[in-house]
Design a protein around this motif. Structure first.
Motif, mmCIF file in Angstrom:
data_model
loop_
_atom_site.group_PDB
_atom_site.id
_atom_site.type_symbol
_atom_site.label_atom_id
_atom_site.label_comp_id
_atom_site.label_asym_id
_atom_site.label_seq_id
_atom_site.Cartn_x
_atom_site.Cartn_y
_atom_site.Cartn_z
ATOM 1 N N VAL A 53 -27.113 18.249 -31.277
ATOM 2 C CA VAL A 53 -27.332 17.107 -30.396
ATOM 3 C C VAL A 53 -26.126 16.174 -30.429
ATOM 4 N N GLU A 54 -25.583 15.949 -31.626
ATOM 5 C CA GLU A 54 -24.426 15.064 -31.755
ATOM 6 C C GLU A 54 -23.249 15.586 -30.934
ATOM 7 N N ALA A 55 -23.015 16.892 -30.967
ATOM 8 C CA ALA A 55 -21.908 17.480 -30.206
ATOM 9 C C ALA A 55 -22.167 17.372 -28.710
ATOM 10 N N ALA A 56 -23.398 17.588 -28.303
ATOM 11 C CA ALA A 56 -23.736 17.484 -26.880
ATOM 12 C C ALA A 56 -23.518 16.058 -26.373
ATOM 13 N N ILE A 57 -23.910 15.073 -27.171
ATOM 14 C CA ILE A 57 -23.718 13.676 -26.790
ATOM 15 C C ILE A 57 -22.229 13.370 -26.647
ATOM 16 N N ALA A 58 -21.446 13.805 -27.627
ATOM 17 C CA ALA A 58 -20.007 13.560 -27.579
ATOM 18 C C ALA A 58 -19.380 14.196 -26.346
ATOM 19 N N ASN A 59 -19.823 15.389 -25.983
ATOM 20 C CA ASN A 59 -19.278 16.078 -24.807
ATOM 21 C C ASN A 59 -19.670 15.375 -23.511
ATOM 22 N N ALA A 60 -20.862 14.813 -23.476
ATOM 23 C CA ALA A 60 -21.272 14.064 -22.279
ATOM 24 C C ALA A 60 -20.384 12.833 -22.091
ATOM 25 N N TYR A 61 -20.145 12.097 -23.157
ATOM 26 C CA TYR A 61 -19.310 10.894 -23.036
ATOM 27 C C TYR A 61 -17.852 11.235 -22.742
ATOM 28 N N ALA A 62 -17.373 12.369 -23.281
ATOM 29 C CA ALA A 62 -15.999 12.792 -22.974
ATOM 30 C C ALA A 62 -15.851 13.071 -21.479
ATOM 31 N N ALA A 63 -16.894 13.635 -20.862
ATOM 32 C CA ALA A 63 -16.851 13.895 -19.415
ATOM 33 C C ALA A 63 -16.926 12.595 -18.618
ATOM 34 N N ILE A 64 -17.743 11.656 -19.076
ATOM 35 C CA ILE A 64 -17.850 10.372 -18.369
ATOM 36 C C ILE A 64 -16.511 9.645 -18.359
ATOM 37 N N ASP A 65 -15.720 9.841 -19.402
ATOM 38 C CA ASP A 65 -14.402 9.206 -19.453
ATOM 39 C C ASP A 65 -13.509 9.636 -18.279
ATOM 40 N N LYS A 66 -13.832 10.744 -17.649
ATOM 41 C CA LYS A 66 -13.034 11.245 -16.520
ATOM 42 C C LYS A 66 -13.487 10.654 -15.182
ATOM 43 N N ILE A 67 -14.642 9.984 -15.183
ATOM 44 C CA ILE A 67 -15.269 9.516 -13.943
ATOM 45 C C ILE A 67 -15.039 8.023 -13.773
ATOM 46 N N CYS A 68 -14.843 7.619 -12.538
ATOM 47 C CA CYS A 68 -14.648 6.192 -12.276
ATOM 48 C C CYS A 68 -15.193 5.824 -10.903
ATOM 49 N N PHE A 69 -15.930 4.742 -10.852
ATOM 50 C CA PHE A 69 -16.219 4.068 -9.586
ATOM 51 C C PHE A 69 -16.462 2.599 -9.887
ATOM 52 N N GLU A 70 -16.228 1.766 -8.918
ATOM 53 C CA GLU A 70 -16.345 0.326 -9.105
ATOM 54 C C GLU A 70 -17.768 -0.046 -9.488
ATOM 55 N N ASN A 71 -17.884 -0.932 -10.479
ATOM 56 C CA ASN A 71 -19.188 -1.433 -10.926
ATOM 57 C C ASN A 71 -20.040 -0.373 -11.607
ATOM 58 N N MET A 72 -19.441 0.685 -12.186
ATOM 59 C CA MET A 72 -20.244 1.683 -12.881
ATOM 60 C C MET A 72 -20.697 1.148 -14.236
ATOM 61 N N TYR A 73 -21.901 1.567 -14.630
ATOM 62 C CA TYR A 73 -22.488 1.106 -15.888
ATOM 63 C C TYR A 73 -23.221 2.274 -16.539
ATOM 64 N N TYR A 74 -23.109 2.382 -17.840
ATOM 65 C CA TYR A 74 -23.898 3.362 -18.579
ATOM 66 C C TYR A 74 -24.079 2.882 -20.014
ATOM 67 N N ARG A 75 -25.169 3.299 -20.604
ATOM 68 C CA ARG A 75 -25.395 2.999 -22.008
ATOM 69 C C ARG A 75 -24.491 3.878 -22.873
ATOM 70 N N ARG A 76 -23.942 3.288 -23.927
ATOM 71 C CA ARG A 76 -23.030 4.018 -24.806
ATOM 72 C C ARG A 76 -23.709 4.472 -26.092
ATOM 73 N N ASP A 77 -25.039 4.372 -26.129
ATOM 74 C CA ASP A 77 -25.749 4.703 -27.373
ATOM 75 C C ASP A 77 -26.851 5.743 -27.162
ATOM 76 N N ILE A 78 -26.749 6.551 -26.114
ATOM 77 C CA ILE A 78 -27.770 7.576 -25.892
ATOM 78 C C ILE A 78 -27.791 8.520 -27.105
ATOM 79 N N GLY A 79 -29.003 8.747 -27.619
ATOM 80 C CA GLY A 79 -29.143 9.584 -28.808
ATOM 81 C C GLY A 79 -28.854 8.863 -30.105
ATOM 82 N N TYR A 80 -28.881 7.531 -30.079
ATOM 83 C CA TYR A 80 -28.504 6.785 -31.286
ATOM 84 C C TYR A 80 -29.433 7.066 -32.461
#
Length: 425
Positions: free
Chosen positions: A392-419
């Motif tokens: 699960v930890e690896a899957a979470i890290a991979n999801a956030y690594a992909a989000i780092d590639k995405i951009c749009f104005e006013n985008m928001y996401y929680r940074r603690d999914i799976g905390y």
């Protein structure tokens, strides 16, 4: 074999994608779909509304579609499965009578009481004055729920009396449309939430991989509830022993009681659970469809072709099917427009989707549409980015690594999914 998926969210993009992984599925149509399904190979959006039962039936019959999958709860509550089945179509999704398990929280509570399914004590009120008097008597914390469908936003966990009063007032004010005729007030439960999506043919019921959703908008599970800001599967809180208890104490009694009421329930029965500090599973709510964003975390791990599972449910042959799962875990992080679940902007161009996919993540689109060659935001929850990994930890890290590639104005996401997994909570 051709299939049709009804709905326009991230769940429906995931359903269409998952169906197309099957060697038997040659084409999928989506009504109405979104920007993601429009770009999915062998998938085509149809400019029809999910409540256009006649138009959907006509298209499905003329084009010899062999499977119709209903994603959202609203058309199920309006009887789409009944209508399409009467036209001779194979439909994955429960009948209107069965969909009451989500469409009316009061109805669901009565069914749970009849079935002796563990859940919070609750009272149902038809008037605002009676509900407010009950709040004064009970005190807080307490949970206030609009009785009907409210797109995942009709539940308030009130920690002050002022919050509880405001929630009751909002329900009866008409904020949630048809959901405002009654309010359900129930005892506050503590523990860890978990989502068990199960498939059933009305006789046999089989759970899918358990997931944990994050409903609140803010990190640390703070702020108002949303339709869901992220999910991961499997969740450690659902041990094999706990899954066995949910099977025997929740899923099987629910299906047996539905059957005793003359309801032939075929499709998904989704049990939203609270695992109490004492280790007791209690039902928070039932839903009559795949969860969103749980689907985005669960289906990528399913090895058995999705159409095989659905047709077994429709045909009453689920007892002959043993589900197979891929090893590892998946985590979906929802990227929303700033301001969700209240007012939010639309029309922002989304860049980096292909770069995110190149990391190995699955980018499921939700509130999007095509504008020329671009994908733009068109809803509150815009994307669901699913990472896969051995843990699960690896899957979470991979999801956030992909989000780092995405951009749009006013985008928001929680940074603690799976905390809870990362912190060992």
């Amino acid at each position: 074999m051709k299939a049709l998926v009804i709905g326009s969210g991230g769940r429906e993009h995931t359903l269409a994608w998952s169906l197309l992984q099957s060697p038997r599925i040659t084409e999928v149509f989506c009504v109405p779909g979104n920007g993601g399904t429009a770009r999915l190979p062998h998938c085509r959006n149809l400019a029809m509304a999910p409540n256009d039962f006649e138009g959907i039936a006509r298209f499905a019959l003329v084009n010899n579609l062999e499977l119709v999958v209903v994603g959202p709860e609203q058309p199920l509550a309006e009887g789409i499965a009944d209508y399409l089945q009467d036209q001779g179509l194979k439909v994955f999704g429960p009948c209107q009578a069965g969909a009451q398990i989500e469409a009316s929280k009061a109805w669901a509570k009565a069914l749970m009481t009849e079935a002796r399914i563990p859940t919070a004590q609750a009272e149902v009120f038809d008037t605002e004055s009676a509900a407010l008097a009950y709040l004064e008597q009970q005190g807080v914390p307490i949970v206030v729920k609009a009785n009907g469908l409210a797109a995942g936003k009709g539940v308030t966990v009130a920690h002050t009396l002022a919050e509880a009063v405001e929630a009751v007032t909002e329900v009866f004010s008409g904020k949630f449309g048809e959901a405002d005729s009654q309010v359900v007030i129930e005892d506050f439960m503590t523990g860890q939430e978990a989502s068990v999506l199960a498939v059933t043919d009305g006789q046999t019921i089989v759970p899918l991989m358990p997931a944990q959703d994050h409903k609140a908008i803010g990190e640390g599970d703070t702020g108002p509830n949303t339709g869901g800001m992220g999910a991961y599967a499997p969740t450690p809180v659902m041990t094999p022993d706990m899954m066995a208890r949910v099977q025997s104490e929740v899923l099987e009694p629910a299906i047996a009681t539905l059957r005793s009421r003359g309801i032939d329930y075929r499709g998904v029965l989704y049990a939203g659970l609270m695992i109490t500090p004492a280790g007791e599973p209690k039902v928070v709510e039932f839903n009559c469809r795949f969860g969103d964003p749980e689907t985005q975390a669960v289906l990528p791990l399913l090895e058995t072709p999705l159409d095989t599972v659905m047709l077994a449910c429709i045909g009453g042959q689920l007892d002959a099917l043993e589900l197979q799962w891929k090893p590892g875990a998946a985590a979906c992080v929802v990227v929303a427009a700033e301001g969700y679940p209240d007012r939010y902007p639309k029309g922002m161009e989304i860049v980096g989707l292909d770069a995110a996919a190149e990391t190995g993540a699955l980018v499921f689109q939700a509130g999007t549409r095509l504008k020329g060659d671009s994908v733009v935001a068109d809803g509150g929850r815009v994307l669901g980015v699913t990472g896969l990994g051995d843990t699960v930890e690896a899957a979470i890290a991979n999801a956030y690594a992909a989000i780092d590639k995405i951009c749009f104005e006013n985008m928001y996401y929680r940074r603690d999914i799976g905390y809870r997994v990362k912190d060992g909570v």
